[in-house]
Design a protein around this motif. Structure first.
Motif, PDB file in Angstrom:
ATOM      1  N   ARG A  52      78.976  38.781  43.727  1.00  0.00           N
ATOM      2  CA  ARG A  52      80.119  38.630  42.820  1.00  0.00           C
ATOM      3  C   ARG A  52      79.777  39.132  41.419  1.00  0.00           C
ATOM      4  O   ARG A  52      80.658  39.573  40.673  1.00  0.00           O
ATOM      5  CB  ARG A  52      80.560  37.164  42.776  1.00  0.00           C
ATOM      6  CG  ARG A  52      81.307  36.715  44.033  1.00  0.00           C
ATOM      7  CD  ARG A  52      81.974  35.363  43.827  1.00  0.00           C
ATOM      8  NE  ARG A  52      81.008  34.280  43.823  1.00  0.00           N
ATOM      9  CZ  ARG A  52      80.664  33.568  44.893  1.00  0.00           C
ATOM     10  NH1 ARG A  52      81.220  33.843  46.066  1.00  0.00           N
ATOM     11  NH2 ARG A  52      79.785  32.590  44.796  1.00  0.00           N
ATOM     12  N   ASP A  53      78.487  39.069  41.087  1.00  0.00           N
ATOM     13  CA  ASP A  53      78.057  39.559  39.772  1.00  0.00           C
ATOM     14  C   ASP A  53      77.917  41.072  39.742  1.00  0.00           C
ATOM     15  O   ASP A  53      77.540  41.647  38.707  1.00  0.00           O
ATOM     16  CB  ASP A  53      76.717  38.914  39.389  1.00  0.00           C
ATOM     17  CG  ASP A  53      76.871  37.423  39.090  1.00  0.00           C
ATOM     18  OD1 ASP A  53      78.011  36.993  38.840  1.00  0.00           O
ATOM     19  OD2 ASP A  53      75.855  36.696  39.142  1.00  0.00           O
ATOM     20  N   GLN A 100      75.721  35.148  47.594  1.00  0.00           N
ATOM     21  CA  GLN A 100      77.115  35.503  47.318  1.00  0.00           C
ATOM     22  C   GLN A 100      77.341  35.704  45.817  1.00  0.00           C
ATOM     23  O   GLN A 100      78.057  36.623  45.405  1.00  0.00           O
ATOM     24  CB  GLN A 100      78.052  34.403  47.829  1.00  0.00           C
ATOM     25  CG  GLN A 100      78.111  34.263  49.338  1.00  0.00           C
ATOM     26  CD  GLN A 100      79.063  33.162  49.759  1.00  0.00           C
ATOM     27  OE1 GLN A 100      80.263  33.230  49.477  1.00  0.00           O
ATOM     28  NE2 GLN A 100      78.528  32.135  50.407  1.00  0.00           N
ATOM     29  N   GLN A 101      76.740  34.833  45.029  1.00  0.00           N
ATOM     30  CA  GLN A 101      76.929  34.928  43.578  1.00  0.00           C
ATOM     31  C   GLN A 101      76.378  36.247  43.050  1.00  0.00           C
ATOM     32  O   GLN A 101      76.977  36.870  42.160  1.00  0.00           O
ATOM     33  CB  GLN A 101      76.251  33.747  42.879  1.00  0.00           C
ATOM     34  CG  GLN A 101      76.544  33.664  41.388  1.00  0.00           C
ATOM     35  CD  GLN A 101      78.034  33.564  41.105  1.00  0.00           C
ATOM     36  OE1 GLN A 101      78.730  32.725  41.666  1.00  0.00           O
ATOM     37  NE2 GLN A 101      78.540  34.443  40.229  1.00  0.00           N
ATOM     38  N   SER A 108      80.332  42.051  52.995  1.00  0.00           N
ATOM     39  CA  SER A 108      81.032  42.620  51.845  1.00  0.00           C
ATOM     40  C   SER A 108      81.999  43.682  52.358  1.00  0.00           C
ATOM     41  O   SER A 108      81.581  44.763  52.786  1.00  0.00           O
ATOM     42  CB  SER A 108      80.032  43.241  50.866  1.00  0.00           C
ATOM     43  OG  SER A 108      80.715  43.913  49.816  1.00  0.00           O
ATOM     44  N   ILE A 111      84.138  39.126  49.657  1.00  0.00           N
ATOM     45  CA  ILE A 111      82.865  38.544  50.090  1.00  0.00           C
ATOM     46  C   ILE A 111      83.157  37.406  51.067  1.00  0.00           C
ATOM     47  O   ILE A 111      84.016  36.562  50.822  1.00  0.00           O
ATOM     48  CB  ILE A 111      82.063  37.998  48.893  1.00  0.00           C
ATOM     49  CG1 ILE A 111      81.953  39.064  47.793  1.00  0.00           C
ATOM     50  CG2 ILE A 111      80.691  37.529  49.355  1.00  0.00           C
ATOM     51  CD1 ILE A 111      81.295  40.338  48.236  1.00  0.00           C
ATOM     52  N   THR A 122      86.413  45.719  43.729  1.00  0.00           N
ATOM     53  CA  THR A 122      86.276  44.280  43.987  1.00  0.00           C
ATOM     54  C   THR A 122      86.236  44.021  45.488  1.00  0.00           C
ATOM     55  O   THR A 122      87.275  43.838  46.133  1.00  0.00           O
ATOM     56  CB  THR A 122      87.442  43.491  43.364  1.00  0.00           C
ATOM     57  OG1 THR A 122      87.606  43.879  41.999  1.00  0.00           O
ATOM     58  CG2 THR A 122      87.176  41.991  43.460  1.00  0.00           C
TER      59      THR A 122
END
Length: 627
Positions: free
Chosen positions: A513-514, A509-510, A578, A564, A561
């Motif tokens: 998000r990145d 997930q990170q 996503s 997630i 954006t």
């Protein structure tokens, strides 16, 4: 009352139909010959009008037949008992009467002509495409109705339908409603997701005995065994007794001869006709002679009937009147028909309706079967009759012998039948006989389970009785670890795998998000990914669990954006989602047929809600007394 029907149906068969219905519905006094009176004790009253016990009993039986047809052998135990059905069926009858009364108060009515038309055109009352008085009367008798009683019930049904339809037709949907519904129901979502199979993670997990023991102790509530009993029982019915009954050859032959003597062989004849009604100028006679000549030359009888017959009730069927056993048509008509050979056309026959040219289409002979052909059936009938007599005798003896018996095997041996022992079953029941609620309640009753007595004789039906005693009793308990070790191990391994997947998923997930694309994340980790663009709620081929989850997510704040989210499938697999875009449905973009269908569907939903509220209002305003 039936003038319009007379105007549209002419000829012999039509006359019979009209007279029959006029008599059936005119002589209300005949009702008591065919069915119980609907008077009697009251089950309830609605604004002073009774719902009788007879009406309630009939409605309960109808509901039983409907449920039995729906569920068959899968019928849950006790589902069709009178006690269970009484309240809901009575409520339905009360609601029906409330609506009928309101319809009548509002001046709604149905004409006799309308009722007659419905009856005449009901296919269940037809024989070979035409109304049959015999079938009509027979079917009504089977259902416990008289012609007059049936017509009253039919009138109520028509009134009820008018009332319901009138309320439902008042429903409508506004343009704003439709646009709002379209925006939601036709909404599309674009998303990607990757799947991490749980099986791979589970395969690498090793468990210690200490971990298994600890997990078992923390989840003992999940490993409970309910209270169970095993019973010894005697299940007595005629069906159980038939195999042991021998039927003598002499008795079989005697029964055959008796039935043969009582049998009346019947010959049924299928007739068609061309009817010519009398004309003042005598033109009917010249046409009659012309038709005879054309038939003699081989022209098709059915085609001539369609063109020239004055019997509007049969001409479209080529003059076909169906079968008669010798009593359906006027005497002269039947006499001529009886003398004809199959395929023959008669000379002109005169009746009150006019002149007929009759064709005998078919002869159907009813012949008695030979002794050998009927032997099996008669043996079964005699065997069952003897079994029923023996059942009555044994049931009386069983009740006496089983009273406080310590061993039902000895009772069964005395009666010459068999006692059986069941497997363990709980209060929720077992299979077959052990799914019967009366049997379950008896087995777990204090008298049988605690005091150790044999049960009273349970009458499961008019031809089936059971007695039982408990032979084994297991109290509710926690299953030992040895009994559930495989289940505990599987559950513990699954929980550990989910935890590991969630931890690994957080790192995935990170990365999203990145700003890393989901497809790239999946590829780098060796996972499978899927992409769905502008998917609808019912998108064909999409994973239903993932799709349902996606449509619960909030709309992305902007195009850059994505939202997630994670979920676990039913099989435990970990899914990372996503959501990139959400687009509202456009009502104007729908085809005209789709817009019309949506408007109609939404109006129906509103109508159903309105009608439910209307029913509730009427019921609250009514004086209802349940006895």
């Amino acid at each position: 009352m039936l003038q319009s029907l007379r105007d549209n149906l002419k000829g012999t068969a039509a006359t019979i139909i009209v007279v029959f219905i006029a008599l059936s519905f005119g002589l209300v006094g005949l009702e008591t010959l065919f069915a119980p009176s609907v008077s009697g004790s009251e089950a309830a009253s609605v604004n002073g009008e009774a719902v009788t016990e007879t009406e309630l009993a009939r409605a309960i039986q109808f509901q039983k037949r409907r449920l039995e047809a729906q569920f068959g052998d899968q019928m849950p135990a006790g589902m069709v008992s009178d006690e269970r059905l009484r309240e809901p069926v009575l409520n339905d009858l009360i609601q029906r009467l409330v609506l009928v009364q309101e319809a009548m108060d509002r001046g709604m009515a149905v004409s006799d002509q309308r009722l007659d038309d419905i009856i005449i055109n009901t296919e269940q009352f037809h024989d070979n495409g035409q109304f049959s008085p015999e079938i009509f009367t027979q079917l009504l008798r089977m259902q416990g109705y008289t012609p007059a009683g049936y017509k009253r019930l039919l009138a109520q049904d028509v009134l009820l339908n008018q009332h319901v339809q009138g309320v439902n037709d008042s429903g409508f949907a506004t343009e704003d409603d439709l646009r709002r519904i379209a925006a939601l129901s036709m909404q599309t979502r674009s998303f990607q997701y990757l799947t991490v199979p749980i099986a791979d993670t589970e395969a690498g997990i090793e468990l210690t005995d200490e971990e298994i023991q600890a997990y078992y102790e923390e989840h003992t509530a999940e490993y409970q065994s309910p209270e169970q009993v095993a019973v010894e029982y005697i299940d007595l019915s005629p069906a159980v007794l038939t195999d042991a009954i021998d039927v003598a050859e002499e008795d079989v032959r005697q029964q055959y001869e008796q039935e043969l003597a009582e049998r009346q062989d019947q010959t049924r004849r299928r007739a068609a006709h061309i009817l010519l009604e009398p004309k003042d100028d005598g033109s009917d006679q010249s046409l009659l002679a012309d038709l005879q000549a054309r038939l003699a030359k081989g022209e098709d009888f059915a085609e001539l009937a369609r063109e020239y017959s004055d019997d509007l009730g049969s001409k479209d069927q080529g003059g076909d009147l169906g079968y008669t056993s010798g009593d359906a048509f006027p005497e002269a008509f039947e006499a001529a028909l009886a003398e004809m050979a199959e395929g023959e056309v008669s000379a002109p026959v005169e009746t009150d309706a006019g002149w007929h040219l009759i064709k005998l289409i078919d002869i159907e002979e009813s012949q008695a079967p030979s002794f050998e052909q009927d032997r099996g059936r008669i043996e079964n009938v005699l065997r069952l009759a003897q079994a029923e007599e023996l059942f009555v005798e044994l049931a009386e003896r069983l009740a006496d012998l089983a009273y406080n018996a310590d061993n039902l095997g000895e009772v069964a041996e005395t009666l010459g039948i068999e006692a059986r022992t069941s497997a363990l079953f709980s209060r929720s029941g077992g299979v077959g006989l052990l799914a019967n609620r009366d049997v379950i309640d008896a087995a777990f009753s204090d008298d049988v389970l605690v005091a150790g007595n044999t049960s009273d004789m349970l009458e499961l039906s008019e031809s089936r009785v059971v007695v039982l005693r408990v032979t084994e009793h297991q109290k509710a308990r926690t299953k030992t670890l040895e009994e559930v070790r495989d289940l505990v191990t599987s559950s513990l391994r699954r929980d550990k795998a989910k935890t590991l997947l969630a931890e690994a998923g957080e790192a995935l997930q990170q990365r999203l998000r990145d700003g890393e694309a989901l497809e790239e994340v999946a590829k780098s980790e060796g996972y499978e990914s899927q992409t769905s663009l502008e998917a609808r709620r019912t998108e064909p081929g999409a994973n239903r669990q993932v799709l349902q989850h996606v449509f619960t997510l909030p709309k992305p704040a902007d195009d850059d954006t994505p939202v997630i989210s994670t979920m676990n499938l039913a099989n435990g697999d970990y899914v990372l989602v996503s959501l990139t875009a959400v687009a509202s449905g456009d009502f104007e973009a729908l085809a005209k047929e789709q817009r019309t269908g949506m408007s109609s569907q939404l109006a129906d939903q509103y109508s159903n809600m309105d009608f439910a509220a209307y029913e509730d209002f009427l019921k609250k305003q009514s004086d209802i007394d349940i006895k």
